[in-house]
Write an enzyme that holds these catalytic residues in place. Structure first.
Site, mmCIF file in Angstrom:
data_model
loop_
_atom_site.group_PDB
_atom_site.id
_atom_site.type_symbol
_atom_site.label_atom_id
_atom_site.label_comp_id
_atom_site.label_asym_id
_atom_site.label_seq_id
_atom_site.Cartn_x
_atom_site.Cartn_y
_atom_site.Cartn_z
ATOM 1 N N ARG A 129 0.761 12.713 10.577
ATOM 2 C CA ARG A 129 0.627 14.157 10.750
ATOM 3 C C ARG A 129 0.424 14.805 12.278
ATOM 4 O O ARG A 129 -0.193 14.006 12.839
ATOM 5 C CB ARG A 129 -0.170 14.658 10.018
ATOM 6 C CG ARG A 129 -0.675 15.937 10.366
ATOM 7 C CD ARG A 129 -1.549 16.667 9.093
ATOM 8 N NE ARG A 129 -2.476 18.019 9.739
ATOM 9 C CZ ARG A 129 -1.901 18.942 10.028
ATOM 10 N NH1 ARG A 129 -0.398 19.186 10.114
ATOM 11 N NH2 ARG A 129 -2.691 19.986 10.791
ATOM 12 N N ARG A 143 8.493 23.573 14.445
ATOM 13 C CA ARG A 143 7.674 22.743 15.384
ATOM 14 C C ARG A 143 8.397 21.516 15.232
ATOM 15 O O ARG A 143 8.684 20.694 16.124
ATOM 16 C CB ARG A 143 6.377 22.590 15.024
ATOM 17 C CG ARG A 143 5.280 23.549 15.623
ATOM 18 C CD ARG A 143 4.590 23.155 16.693
ATOM 19 N NE ARG A 143 3.758 24.130 17.395
ATOM 20 C CZ ARG A 143 2.473 24.349 16.834
ATOM 21 N NH1 ARG A 143 1.833 23.765 16.110
ATOM 22 N NH2 ARG A 143 1.861 25.482 17.527
ATOM 23 N N GLY A 195 3.233 20.696 10.580
ATOM 24 C CA GLY A 195 3.102 21.589 9.420
ATOM 25 C C GLY A 195 4.337 22.576 9.607
ATOM 26 O O GLY A 195 4.940 22.914 8.542
ATOM 27 N N ASP A 217 -8.080 26.193 18.338
ATOM 28 C CA ASP A 217 -9.014 27.176 18.383
ATOM 29 C C ASP A 217 -10.180 26.549 17.869
ATOM 30 O O ASP A 217 -10.377 25.202 17.848
ATOM 31 C CB ASP A 217 -8.691 28.145 17.184
ATOM 32 C CG ASP A 217 -8.368 27.529 15.857
ATOM 33 O OD1 ASP A 217 -7.301 27.184 15.343
ATOM 34 O OD2 ASP A 217 -9.443 27.418 14.929
ATOM 35 N N ARG A 221 0.467 26.350 24.341
ATOM 36 C CA ARG A 221 0.610 25.495 22.970
ATOM 37 C C ARG A 221 1.743 24.433 23.010
ATOM 38 O O ARG A 221 1.283 23.435 22.708
ATOM 39 C CB ARG A 221 0.993 26.558 21.858
ATOM 40 C CG ARG A 221 -0.135 27.362 21.435
ATOM 41 C CD ARG A 221 0.158 28.297 20.390
ATOM 42 N NE ARG A 221 -1.163 29.029 19.809
ATOM 43 C CZ ARG A 221 -1.974 28.870 19.188
ATOM 44 N NH1 ARG A 221 -1.839 27.955 18.160
ATOM 45 N NH2 ARG A 221 -2.976 29.593 19.005
ATOM 46 N N ARG A 272 14.832 25.129 1.214
ATOM 47 C CA ARG A 272 13.706 26.103 1.401
ATOM 48 C C ARG A 272 13.417 26.574 2.833
ATOM 49 O O ARG A 272 12.138 26.793 2.805
ATOM 50 C CB ARG A 272 12.470 25.553 0.550
ATOM 51 C CG ARG A 272 12.522 25.770 -0.935
ATOM 52 C CD ARG A 272 11.370 25.129 -1.717
ATOM 53 N NE ARG A 272 11.771 25.217 -3.018
ATOM 54 C CZ ARG A 272 10.962 25.728 -3.951
ATOM 55 N NH1 ARG A 272 9.904 26.422 -3.608
ATOM 56 N NH2 ARG A 272 11.479 25.572 -5.251
ATOM 57 N N SER A 292 -2.119 21.263 14.300
ATOM 58 C CA SER A 292 -3.431 21.786 15.195
ATOM 59 C C SER A 292 -4.783 21.804 14.189
ATOM 60 O O SER A 292 -4.325 21.448 13.090
ATOM 61 C CB SER A 292 -3.123 23.240 15.547
ATOM 62 O OG SER A 292 -2.903 23.895 14.242
HETATM 63 N N1 HPA Z 1 -9.022 26.202 10.012
HETATM 64 C C1 HPA Z 1 -8.052 25.453 9.098
HETATM 65 N N2 HPA Z 1 -7.072 24.976 9.558
HETATM 66 C C2 HPA Z 1 -7.003 24.985 10.944
HETATM 67 C C3 HPA Z 1 -7.771 25.913 11.746
HETATM 68 C C4 HPA Z 1 -9.243 26.502 11.153
HETATM 69 O O1 HPA Z 1 -9.721 27.009 12.037
HETATM 70 N N3 HPA Z 1 -7.123 25.764 12.948
HETATM 71 C C5 HPA Z 1 -6.250 25.229 12.917
HETATM 72 N N4 HPA Z 1 -5.910 24.659 11.617
#
Ligand code: HPA
Length: 234
Positions: free
Chosen positions: A87, A24, A20, A204, A217, A43, A90
């Protein structure tokens, strides 16, 4: 050149990794590829092409969310002829069995809506990964010893979700994690006859509130890039 990608014809490899975050993409290209060339910066969305183990590969940012990914994936497939798109990103864990730092390989991607909704209308199309890529990624993760889960994920339209009940339904139905891009990548791959996969690091956790410390990370992200590269060229 396309509307959003400044690369010249031939600058983009047939295999494209899509994080994304454009920085990265830069980090992954500089860390894992040789002979790296910047091929896009329109951009500020960075794309790099280089070599990995004798194979040509492009690592290009997708931006956050399905509308952004859809722009880049459409142009990469239709204008630059990308054949394999993975893709790397995270996600938030949605099951107790899934831990922060684990890798999720997305077999399917459920969504509330995608940019393809207008085409499918009343059909609930089931976006799914390319099986060969999925199997190769699972094999690569096993060989590496990375704790890995293979199953369904949820591609949400919102990060700051005002409808936590939707996440609860996903958890109740065995969905492993939530992110914001994979469903549309799988839709586009199906439409254009390309191979697609999402390999995700759990950054997370929605049930525990735990988050990956920033110093961890890079290592977790690196494992995921290696799994994606091995799967692409298996
Ligand atoms: N929600 C949506 N997208 C994400 C999250 C999340 O908690 N963590 C990493 N990408």
């Amino acid at each position: 050149m396309t509307v959003h990608i400044g690369a010249k014809p031939g600058d983009i490899a047939e295999t494209v990794l899509l994080p994304g975050d454009p920085y990265r993409a830069k980090w992954a290209a500089e860390t894992f590829l040789t002979d790296v060339k910047l091929v896009n910066e329109v951009r500020g969305m960075l794309g790099f092409t280089g070599m990995w183990n004798g194979n040509r590969v492009t690592i290009h940012g997708s931006g956050m969310g399905m509308p952004s990914l859809s722009i880049y994936a459409n142009e990469l497939m239709k204008d630059y002829g990308a054949q394999t798109l993975i893709r790397i990103g995270s996600c938030g864990g949605m099951q107790d069995s899934v831990k922060v730092r684990d890798v999720i390989i997305a077999m399917t991607a459920t969504s509330l809506s995608t940019p393809s909704r207008g085409i499918f209308k009343e059909i609930n199309f089931a976006p799914c990964a390319d099986y060969g890529l999925l199997r190769a990624a699972a094999d690569a993760a096993t060989a590496k010893g990375t704790p890995t889960h293979v199953g369904g994920i949820y591609s949400s339209d919102v990060f700051y979700d005002e409808r936590p009940d939707l996440n609860e339904q996903m958890t109740r139905h065995g969905i492993l994690g939530v992110e914001m891009e994979a469903a549309e990548l799988y839709n586009l791959a199906a439409r254009h006859g390309r191979r697609a996969l999402a390999v995700l690091t759990v950054s997370d956790h929605l049930l525990t509130g735990e988050a990956l410390p920033s110093e961890d990370r890079e290592k977790s992200f690196g494992d995921m890039v290696e799994i994606a590269l091995q799967a692409a060229f298996a």
